[in-house]
Design a protein around this motif. Structure first.
Motif, PDB file in Angstrom:
ATOM      1  N   ASP A 262      -0.944   6.267   5.461  1.00  0.00           N
ATOM      2  CA  ASP A 262      -1.945   5.301   4.342  1.00  0.00           C
ATOM      3  C   ASP A 262      -1.668   6.618   3.212  1.00  0.00           C
ATOM      4  OD1 ASP A 262      -4.009   4.794   3.141  1.00  0.00           O
ATOM      5  OD2 ASP A 262      -3.287   2.422   3.568  1.00  0.00           O
ATOM      6  N   GLN A 263      -1.451   6.664   2.118  1.00  0.00           N
ATOM      7  CA  GLN A 263      -1.759   7.412   0.967  1.00  0.00           C
ATOM      8  C   GLN A 263      -3.430   7.898   1.062  1.00  0.00           C
ATOM      9  OE1 GLN A 263       0.040   7.620  -2.527  1.00  0.00           O
ATOM     10  NE2 GLN A 263       2.562   8.595  -0.870  1.00  0.00           N
ATOM     11  N   GLU A 264      -4.030   6.380   0.825  1.00  0.00           N
ATOM     12  CA  GLU A 264      -6.066   5.737   0.537  1.00  0.00           C
ATOM     13  C   GLU A 264      -6.164   6.285   1.411  1.00  0.00           C
ATOM     14  OE1 GLU A 264      -5.708   1.974  -0.774  1.00  0.00           O
ATOM     15  OE2 GLU A 264      -4.122   2.181  -2.770  1.00  0.00           O
ATOM     16  N   THR A 265      -6.484   6.625   2.883  1.00  0.00           N
ATOM     17  CA  THR A 265      -7.142   6.182   3.841  1.00  0.00           C
ATOM     18  C   THR A 265      -7.036   7.123   4.549  1.00  0.00           C
ATOM     19  OG1 THR A 265      -5.829   5.006   5.739  1.00  0.00           O
ATOM     20  CG2 THR A 265      -7.427   3.400   3.740  1.00  0.00           C
ATOM     21  N   GLU A 266      -5.156   8.005   4.617  1.00  0.00           N
ATOM     22  CA  GLU A 266      -5.262   8.869   5.430  1.00  0.00           C
ATOM     23  C   GLU A 266      -4.889   8.447   6.956  1.00  0.00           C
ATOM     24  OE1 GLU A 266      -6.894  12.621   5.162  1.00  0.00           O
ATOM     25  OE2 GLU A 266      -6.574  13.265   2.593  1.00  0.00           O
ATOM     26  N   GLU A 267      -4.522   7.384   6.912  1.00  0.00           N
ATOM     27  CA  GLU A 267      -4.700   6.508   8.425  1.00  0.00           C
ATOM     28  C   GLU A 267      -3.315   6.857   8.969  1.00  0.00           C
ATOM     29  OE1 GLU A 267      -5.109   2.886  11.068  1.00  0.00           O
ATOM     30  OE2 GLU A 267      -5.526   2.686   8.917  1.00  0.00           O
ATOM     31  N   VAL A 268      -3.131   7.569  10.242  1.00  0.00           N
ATOM     32  CA  VAL A 268      -1.317   7.155  10.471  1.00  0.00           C
ATOM     33  C   VAL A 268      -1.104   5.783  10.939  1.00  0.00           C
ATOM     34  CG1 VAL A 268       0.117   8.007  12.417  1.00  0.00           C
ATOM     35  CG2 VAL A 268      -1.953   9.758  11.115  1.00  0.00           C
ATOM     36  N   LEU A 269      -0.022   4.964  10.624  1.00  0.00           N
ATOM     37  CA  LEU A 269      -0.018   3.970  10.631  1.00  0.00           C
ATOM     38  C   LEU A 269       1.016   4.007  11.859  1.00  0.00           C
ATOM     39  CD1 LEU A 269       0.410   3.124   7.119  1.00  0.00           C
ATOM     40  CD2 LEU A 269      -1.284   2.757   8.903  1.00  0.00           C
ATOM     41  N   PRO A 270       1.114   2.525  12.673  1.00  0.00           N
ATOM     42  CA  PRO A 270       2.068   2.949  13.828  1.00  0.00           C
ATOM     43  C   PRO A 270       3.738   2.305  12.948  1.00  0.00           C
ATOM     44  CG  PRO A 270       0.937   0.639  13.428  1.00  0.00           C
ATOM     45  CD  PRO A 270       0.395   1.177  12.408  1.00  0.00           C
ATOM     46  N   VAL A 271       4.624   2.735  13.862  1.00  0.00           N
ATOM     47  CA  VAL A 271       6.420   2.664  13.769  1.00  0.00           C
ATOM     48  C   VAL A 271       6.812   1.835  13.991  1.00  0.00           C
ATOM     49  CG1 VAL A 271       7.482   4.567  12.747  1.00  0.00           C
ATOM     50  CG2 VAL A 271       6.233   5.313  12.979  1.00  0.00           C
ATOM     51  N   THR A 272       7.345   0.804  13.552  1.00  0.00           N
ATOM     52  CA  THR A 272       7.810  -0.183  14.800  1.00  0.00           C
ATOM     53  C   THR A 272       9.440  -0.359  14.025  1.00  0.00           C
ATOM     54  OG1 THR A 272       7.039  -2.329  12.689  1.00  0.00           O
ATOM     55  CG2 THR A 272       5.624  -1.552  14.015  1.00  0.00           C
ATOM     56  N   ALA A 273      10.179  -1.391  15.063  1.00  0.00           N
ATOM     57  CA  ALA A 273      11.536  -1.218  14.566  1.00  0.00           C
ATOM     58  C   ALA A 273      11.850  -1.968  13.609  1.00  0.00           C
ATOM     59  CB  ALA A 273      12.132  -1.081  15.195  1.00  0.00           C
TER      60      ALA A 273
ATOM     61  N   ARG B 165       0.658  -1.212   0.525  1.00  0.00           N
ATOM     62  CA  ARG B 165       0.133   0.042  -0.227  1.00  0.00           C
ATOM     63  C   ARG B 165       0.704   1.339   0.057  1.00  0.00           C
ATOM     64  NH1 ARG B 165      -5.725  -0.717   0.871  1.00  0.00           N
ATOM     65  NH2 ARG B 165      -5.519   0.998   1.898  1.00  0.00           N
ATOM     66  N   PRO B 166       0.763   2.570  -0.966  1.00  0.00           N
ATOM     67  CA  PRO B 166       1.157   3.733  -0.556  1.00  0.00           C
ATOM     68  C   PRO B 166       1.006   4.332   0.489  1.00  0.00           C
ATOM     69  CG  PRO B 166      -0.713   3.780  -2.065  1.00  0.00           C
ATOM     70  CD  PRO B 166      -0.584   2.141  -1.794  1.00  0.00           C
ATOM     71  N   VAL B 167       2.195   4.940   0.993  1.00  0.00           N
ATOM     72  CA  VAL B 167       2.236   5.145   2.096  1.00  0.00           C
ATOM     73  C   VAL B 167       3.110   6.470   2.187  1.00  0.00           C
ATOM     74  CG1 VAL B 167       2.074   3.296   3.309  1.00  0.00           C
ATOM     75  CG2 VAL B 167       4.012   3.919   2.767  1.00  0.00           C
ATOM     76  N   SER B 168       2.881   7.653   2.902  1.00  0.00           N
ATOM     77  CA  SER B 168       3.928   8.868   3.548  1.00  0.00           C
ATOM     78  C   SER B 168       4.230   8.556   4.139  1.00  0.00           C
ATOM     79  CB  SER B 168       3.170  10.473   3.502  1.00  0.00           C
ATOM     80  OG  SER B 168       2.025  10.418   2.129  1.00  0.00           O
ATOM     81  N   VAL B 169       5.126   9.222   4.247  1.00  0.00           N
ATOM     82  CA  VAL B 169       6.435   9.157   5.622  1.00  0.00           C
ATOM     83  C   VAL B 169       6.973  10.477   5.844  1.00  0.00           C
ATOM     84  CG1 VAL B 169       8.619   8.122   6.352  1.00  0.00           C
ATOM     85  CG2 VAL B 169       7.457   6.584   4.581  1.00  0.00           C
ATOM     86  N   LEU B 170       6.624  10.768   6.889  1.00  0.00           N
ATOM     87  CA  LEU B 170       7.156  12.666   7.209  1.00  0.00           C
ATOM     88  C   LEU B 170       7.845  12.354   8.066  1.00  0.00           C
ATOM     89  CD1 LEU B 170       3.178  13.459   6.729  1.00  0.00           C
ATOM     90  CD2 LEU B 170       4.893  14.379   5.475  1.00  0.00           C
ATOM     91  N   PHE B 171       9.097  13.769   7.981  1.00  0.00           N
ATOM     92  CA  PHE B 171      10.127  13.615   9.300  1.00  0.00           C
ATOM     93  C   PHE B 171      10.142  14.808   9.674  1.00  0.00           C
ATOM     94  CE2 PHE B 171      11.967  10.209   6.514  1.00  0.00           C
ATOM     95  CZ  PHE B 171      11.925   9.582   8.018  1.00  0.00           C
ATOM     96  N   ALA B 172       9.799  15.178  11.180  1.00  0.00           N
ATOM     97  CA  ALA B 172       9.490  16.712  11.098  1.00  0.00           C
ATOM     98  C   ALA B 172      10.937  16.587  12.505  1.00  0.00           C
ATOM     99  CB  ALA B 172       8.504  16.791  12.282  1.00  0.00           C
ATOM    100  N   MET B 173      11.867  17.756  12.664  1.00  0.00           N
ATOM    101  CA  MET B 173      13.522  17.905  12.822  1.00  0.00           C
ATOM    102  C   MET B 173      13.742  19.643  13.112  1.00  0.00           C
ATOM    103  SD  MET B 173      15.855  16.797   9.077  1.00  0.00           S
ATOM    104  CE  MET B 173      16.899  17.319  10.557  1.00  0.00           C
ATOM    105  N   ASP B 174      14.727  19.818  13.809  1.00  0.00           N
ATOM    106  CA  ASP B 174      14.760  20.520  14.663  1.00  0.00           C
ATOM    107  C   ASP B 174      15.215  21.669  13.189  1.00  0.00           C
ATOM    108  OD1 ASP B 174      16.226  22.942  15.219  1.00  0.00           O
ATOM    109  OD2 ASP B 174      17.054  22.547  17.142  1.00  0.00           O
ATOM    110  N   ALA B 175      14.409  23.007  12.613  1.00  0.00           N
ATOM    111  CA  ALA B 175      14.515  23.591  11.432  1.00  0.00           C
ATOM    112  C   ALA B 175      16.259  24.121  11.570  1.00  0.00           C
ATOM    113  CB  ALA B 175      13.794  24.301  10.999  1.00  0.00           C
ATOM    114  N   THR B 176      16.722  24.180  12.946  1.00  0.00           N
ATOM    115  CA  THR B 176      18.354  25.304  12.790  1.00  0.00           C
ATOM    116  C   THR B 176      19.764  23.551  12.539  1.00  0.00           C
ATOM    117  OG1 THR B 176      18.460  25.204  14.700  1.00  0.00           O
ATOM    118  CG2 THR B 176      16.951  27.040  13.442  1.00  0.00           C
ATOM    119  N   ALA B 177      18.858  22.296  12.816  1.00  0.00           N
ATOM    120  CA  ALA B 177      19.731  21.630  13.469  1.00  0.00           C
ATOM    121  C   ALA B 177      20.806  20.469  12.041  1.00  0.00           C
ATOM    122  CB  ALA B 177      19.826  20.287  13.846  1.00  0.00           C
TER     123      ALA B 177
END
Length: 277
Positions: free
Chosen positions: A266-277, A238-250
Motif C-alpha cells: 500500500d503506497q499510503e500506509t506502506e503495509e504489505v498486502l496479501p497476494v491472492t489469485a 487505493r494506490p499500491v506498488s507491485v514489486l517482483f523479485a526474480m533471478d537476475a540471470t534468468a
C-alpha cells in the motif's frame, strides 16, 4: 501500398485482443475502466475494438479501393487518438492497451501509431488501383515501401525493445555464449520483463497493475521490477506498488533459478498486502 500496411497493423492488434486469454487483466491496466466505469466493460470495449480492427483489415486486403474500409479506418484512427488523449489526461501511467499484451504506457509512439491509422485511412480513400496491381507493375519500389513502412510500424509498436526481441529470435541469445566463455552475464531488462509477463506471478497480480515498468534494480543476485497499480477497497481504489523479485540471470532461454516472488505494498500506509489469485 498503405491499405496493405494498415491491414497488417490492424490485423495484428485486432487478433491480439480477440485471442487474449487475459483480456480482463489487460483492460484493468488501461484507462478504460475509469472512462467506461468498470474493468468488465473495458474488456468488452477492447474485444469490440479487436473485432472491428480485424474486419477492417480483411476489408482493406480484399477491397482496397472501396470507400467504406478507408472511411472506417480513418474513423477508428481518430477514435484511437481521442482515447489516447483521454487516457493521458485521466491515467497517465496506465498502459496503452493497443494490443492485448501491451504493458507500455501511453507515449508519443502510441499517438503516432494512431495518427498513422487515421492518416492512412484518408490516403486509402484516394487509392486509384489495388495493392496487387502496384505490386505486379512496380515490384521493387512496392516491396521497398512495404519494408520501410513495416519497420517504422514495428518501431512505433514496440520501440527498441521490439528490435532487441527480433534480434534474439533471429540470432539467438548471446548470454549463454558469454557464460560459457567466462564473459559478462548481464541480462537485459527487456528479457527479464518478457519472462516475467509469462509467469504465474504476473498472471496472479496483473489485474492490479496500472502502469508499465516504473523502475528496476539488481541486488544480491536478484532483479527487482517495480510497477504501480490500484487495489479495490471499501473506500475506493487505493494506490499500491507491485514489486517482483526474480533471478537476475534468468531469461526465456534460461528460465531456471529462483521462483519469481511478488509483493503488493500500500503506497499510503506502506503495509504489505496479501497476494491472492
Amino acid at each position: 501500398m498503405s491499405p496493405l500496411l494498415l491491414a497488417g497493423l490492424l490485423g495484428w492488434t485486432g487478433l491480439a485482443k480477440l485471442r487474449s486469454r487475459s483480456l480482463l487483466a489487460q483492460a484493468g491496466r488501461t484507462a478504460l475502466p475509469r472512462l467506461v466505469r468498470g474493468p468488465r466493460r473495458a474488456a468488452h470495449v477492447l474485444r469490440a475494438s479487436g473485432a472491428a480492427e480485424v474486419a477492417l483489415a480483411a476489408a482493406l486486403v480484399a477491397a482496397p479501393e472501396a470507400t467504406a474500409p478507408a472511411v472506417g479506418t480513418a474513423l477508428i484512427g481518430v477514435a484511437f487518438l481521442v482515447y489516447l488523449g483521454a487516457a493521458k489526461a485521466v491515467a497517465p501511467e496506465s498502459s496503452c492497451g493497443c494490443t492485448a499484451n501491451d504493458t507500455q504506457p501511453v507515449t508519443w509512439r502510441s499517438f503516432a501509431r494512431a495518427g498513422f491509422v487515421a492518416g492512412g485511412g484518408v490516403v486509402a480513400l484516394g487509392a486509384d488501383e489495388p495493392w496487387w496491381s502496384t505490386l505486379a507493375d512496380r515490384p521493387l519500389p512496392a516491396l521497398a515501401l512495404l519494408a520501410a513502412g513495416a519497420t517504422a510500424l514495428a518501431y512505433l509498436s514496440g520501440g527498441p525493445v521490439a528490435f532487441r526481441r527480433l534480434r534474439l529470435r533471429l540470432l539467438g541469445n548471446p548470454l549463454s555464449r558469454d557464460a560459457r566463455s567466462g564473459g559478462p552475464h548481464r541480462v537485459p531488462v527487456a528479457a527479464s520483463v518478457e519472462l516475467l509477463e509469462r509467469s504465474l506471478a504476473w498472471e496472479t497480480v496483473s489485474p492490479l497493475i496500472r502502469s508499465g515498468l516504473v523502475e528496476h534494480w539488481d541486488e544480491d543476485g536478484w532483479r527487482f521490477l517495480h510497477y504501480t497499480g490500484a487495489r479495490g477497497s471499501e473506500g475506493g481504489d487505493r494506490p499500491v506498488s507491485v514489486l517482483f523479485a526474480m533471478d537476475a540471470t534468468a531469461h526465456l532461454d534460461r528460465p531456471a533459478g529462483q521462483a519469481i516472488r511478488v509483493s503488493v505494498v500500500d503506497q499510503e500506509t506502506e503495509e504489505v498486502l496479501p497476494v491472492t489469485a
